[in-house]
Scaffold this active site. Structure first.
Site, PDB file in Angstrom:
ATOM      1  N   CYS A 162     -52.647  19.318  30.543  1.00 53.96           N
ATOM      2  CA  CYS A 162     -51.382  18.726  29.952  1.00 53.96           C
ATOM      3  C   CYS A 162     -52.037  18.640  28.236  1.00 53.96           C
ATOM      4  O   CYS A 162     -52.801  17.848  28.049  1.00 53.96           O
ATOM      5  CB  CYS A 162     -50.916  17.463  30.358  1.00 53.96           C
ATOM      6  SG  CYS A 162     -49.517  16.931  29.333  1.00 53.96           S
ATOM      7  N   CYS A 178     -53.738  17.801  47.333  1.00 48.10           N
ATOM      8  CA  CYS A 178     -54.123  17.734  46.101  1.00 48.10           C
ATOM      9  C   CYS A 178     -56.008  17.395  46.231  1.00 48.10           C
ATOM     10  O   CYS A 178     -56.545  18.004  45.252  1.00 48.10           O
ATOM     11  CB  CYS A 178     -53.474  16.728  45.185  1.00 48.10           C
ATOM     12  SG  CYS A 178     -51.819  17.301  44.677  1.00 48.10           S
ATOM     13  N   CYS A 180     -54.221  19.800  36.976  1.00 52.47           N
ATOM     14  CA  CYS A 180     -52.772  19.578  36.216  1.00 52.47           C
ATOM     15  C   CYS A 180     -53.062  18.454  35.155  1.00 52.47           C
ATOM     16  O   CYS A 180     -52.526  18.638  34.082  1.00 52.47           O
ATOM     17  CB  CYS A 180     -51.730  19.224  37.156  1.00 52.47           C
ATOM     18  SG  CYS A 180     -51.858  18.038  38.256  1.00 52.47           S
ATOM     19  N   ASP A 185     -30.213  19.730  41.801  1.00 53.00           N
ATOM     20  CA  ASP A 185     -30.635  19.385  40.554  1.00 53.00           C
ATOM     21  C   ASP A 185     -29.658  18.674  39.741  1.00 53.00           C
ATOM     22  O   ASP A 185     -30.032  17.475  39.266  1.00 53.00           O
ATOM     23  CB  ASP A 185     -31.185  20.441  39.485  1.00 53.00           C
ATOM     24  CG  ASP A 185     -31.693  20.221  38.418  1.00 53.00           C
ATOM     25  OD1 ASP A 185     -32.623  19.359  38.605  1.00 53.00           O
ATOM     26  OD2 ASP A 185     -31.703  20.786  37.232  1.00 53.00           O
ATOM     27  N   CYS A 206     -49.129  22.320  33.408  1.00 55.65           N
ATOM     28  CA  CYS A 206     -49.683  21.587  34.734  1.00 55.65           C
ATOM     29  C   CYS A 206     -49.379  22.447  35.978  1.00 55.65           C
ATOM     30  O   CYS A 206     -49.972  22.423  37.032  1.00 55.65           O
ATOM     31  CB  CYS A 206     -48.994  20.155  34.634  1.00 55.65           C
ATOM     32  SG  CYS A 206     -47.068  20.168  34.781  1.00 55.65           S
ATOM     33  N   CYS A 248     -52.472  25.149  38.951  1.00 56.05           N
ATOM     34  CA  CYS A 248     -52.263  24.536  40.051  1.00 56.05           C
ATOM     35  C   CYS A 248     -53.158  25.468  40.975  1.00 56.05           C
ATOM     36  O   CYS A 248     -52.669  26.849  41.202  1.00 56.05           O
ATOM     37  CB  CYS A 248     -51.349  24.232  40.816  1.00 56.05           C
ATOM     38  SG  CYS A 248     -51.290  23.699  42.569  1.00 56.05           S
ATOM     39  N   CYS A 270     -43.898  14.489  27.706  1.00 53.18           N
ATOM     40  CA  CYS A 270     -44.115  15.860  28.355  1.00 53.18           C
ATOM     41  C   CYS A 270     -43.175  16.981  27.170  1.00 53.18           C
ATOM     42  O   CYS A 270     -42.265  16.808  26.831  1.00 53.18           O
ATOM     43  CB  CYS A 270     -43.357  15.785  29.551  1.00 53.18           C
ATOM     44  SG  CYS A 270     -42.967  17.328  30.527  1.00 53.18           S
ATOM     45  N   CYS A 304     -58.755  17.357  43.278  1.00 55.34           N
ATOM     46  CA  CYS A 304     -58.371  17.950  42.076  1.00 55.34           C
ATOM     47  C   CYS A 304     -57.533  17.532  40.927  1.00 55.34           C
ATOM     48  O   CYS A 304     -56.600  16.516  41.247  1.00 55.34           O
ATOM     49  CB  CYS A 304     -57.625  19.331  42.660  1.00 55.34           C
ATOM     50  SG  CYS A 304     -56.985  20.431  41.390  1.00 55.34           S
TER      51      CYS A 304
END
Length: 353
Positions: free
Chosen positions: A203, A193, A199, A139, A249, A253, A219, A196
């Protein structure tokens, strides 16, 4: 779980060891740059969608891929550690004094947990092949973990731009090991995905201009974690009671139905005091109390001012006038961002119904 490396290929023994160390997903990719990923990054930065995250722009050249960062690397080991929640973050919305902290931040700082396991796996790999050189990342380095995870076959980058796994849904912390070893790569994962758009529709702040594109400036995770100034007024009501991050989001899923908490690393279990915490307690935190409460937590890195700012936005949205005395005190806070958020919260709480 013990495996005899002599009876397995190095790749299979490596994956077995990774799972023994708590990784739920592991795959291998060639250490090469991806022109498509590099171009998407350039377009995203040019549009200013990274907001205040100057560090994304500063090392954009290195983020093009493994070769740009370390030309000697030959293989990338992409790894995912599950942090699947016990219950969906989309449980009925909380009211009044309870706040919402993103699932990933309810437990121990994942940087520490993932890096410790990565280093253990790296030591094991060096024991098998003493001539190898390697680097571990989680990260904080200029590594594009999500595209690498897709190329290594552990998932695909979904329409919310995060990695999605068929087995673990959207609940994976990602890490990577770059190595000079020539390892046999896995097949890249295809996109699952389909049509779909759950997500996108979930939001609260319309942060997705298009599927597979995120405008971080809209966001809630960015606004409550990365953004350091006053939160733009247009987003404050949509933030609701979210004081650190947002899971909407991710949580909607459909692939999450396969995720099991049994796969979650034991050290990533949530702290009881960070699941639906009381806003009144959080508003009372001074700098020393903030540091003590969030020692060992990823929340500590945002600092007391940004965190209390977020709590004040939630207080204003709560409708709970019993919080007004604390809000009044914070309206005189020496930090200008905190004081401004307190003034906004006070106006919201005292407004005529």
């Amino acid at each position: 779980m013990v495996n005899d490396a002599a009876t397995l290929s190095l790749e299979d023994a490596l994956k077995a060891k990774a799972r023994e160390l708590g990784f739920a997903a592991v795959g291998i990719a060639e250490a090469r740059d991806d022109p498509r990923t590099a171009e998407r990054l350039r377009e995203w930065l040019a549009a200013g969608r990274h907001g205040d995250m100057q560090w994304m722009e500063d090392r954009a050249d290195v983020r093009q891929g493994p070769h740009s960062m370390w030309p000697e690397a030959r293989s990338v080991i992409a790894l995912g550690m599950s942090y699947a929640p016990d219950i969906s973050p989309l449980a009925p919305e909380r009211f009044e004094r309870e706040a919402a902290i993103s699932v990933y931040a309810q437990g121990r700082d994942y940087h520490d947990v993932v890096k410790k396991a990565l280093k253990a796996l790296a030591r094991w790999l060096v024991e098998q092949r003493p001539d190898t050189e390697l680097k571990v990342f989680v990260d904080t380095a200029p590594v594009m973990e999500k595209p690498l995870g897709e190329v290594a076959g552990i998932g695909w980058q979904g329409k919310h731009t995060n990695l999605v796994s068929r087995e673990h849904g959207s609940w994976l912390f990602l890490g990577a090991i770059y190595t000079t070893l020539e390892l046999s790569p896995d097949d890249a994962h295809d996109d699952r995905c389909g049509s779909c758009r759950a997500c996108q529709d979930a939001c609260p702040t319309d942060a997705f201009p298009k599927p597979y594109q995120l405008d971080a400036r809209r966001c809630i995770s960015y606004l409550t974690i990365e953004h350091k100034g006053p939160i733009p007024h247009e987003f404050r009501e949509a933030i609701g009671n979210r004081i650190y991050g947002c899971d909407d989001c991710l949580a909607v899923c459909p692939w999450n139905k396969f995720a099991e908490t049994a796969a979650r690393h034991a050290r990533l279990a949530p702290r009881e005091d960070l699941v639906d915490p009381d806003l009144a307690e959080l508003l009372a935190l001074d700098d020393a109390a903030f540091r003590a409460k969030f020692s060992g937590s990823p929340i500590k890195r945002v600092g007391r001012a940004s965190f209390v700012r977020n709590c004040l936005i939630a207080a204003g949205n709560s409708g709970d006038t019993s919080l007004l005395p604390q809000v009044e005190v914070l309206a005189s806070d020496p930090d200008a961002v905190v004081a401004e958020a307190a003034a906004w919260a006070r106006a919201k709480l005292t407004a005529s119904p």
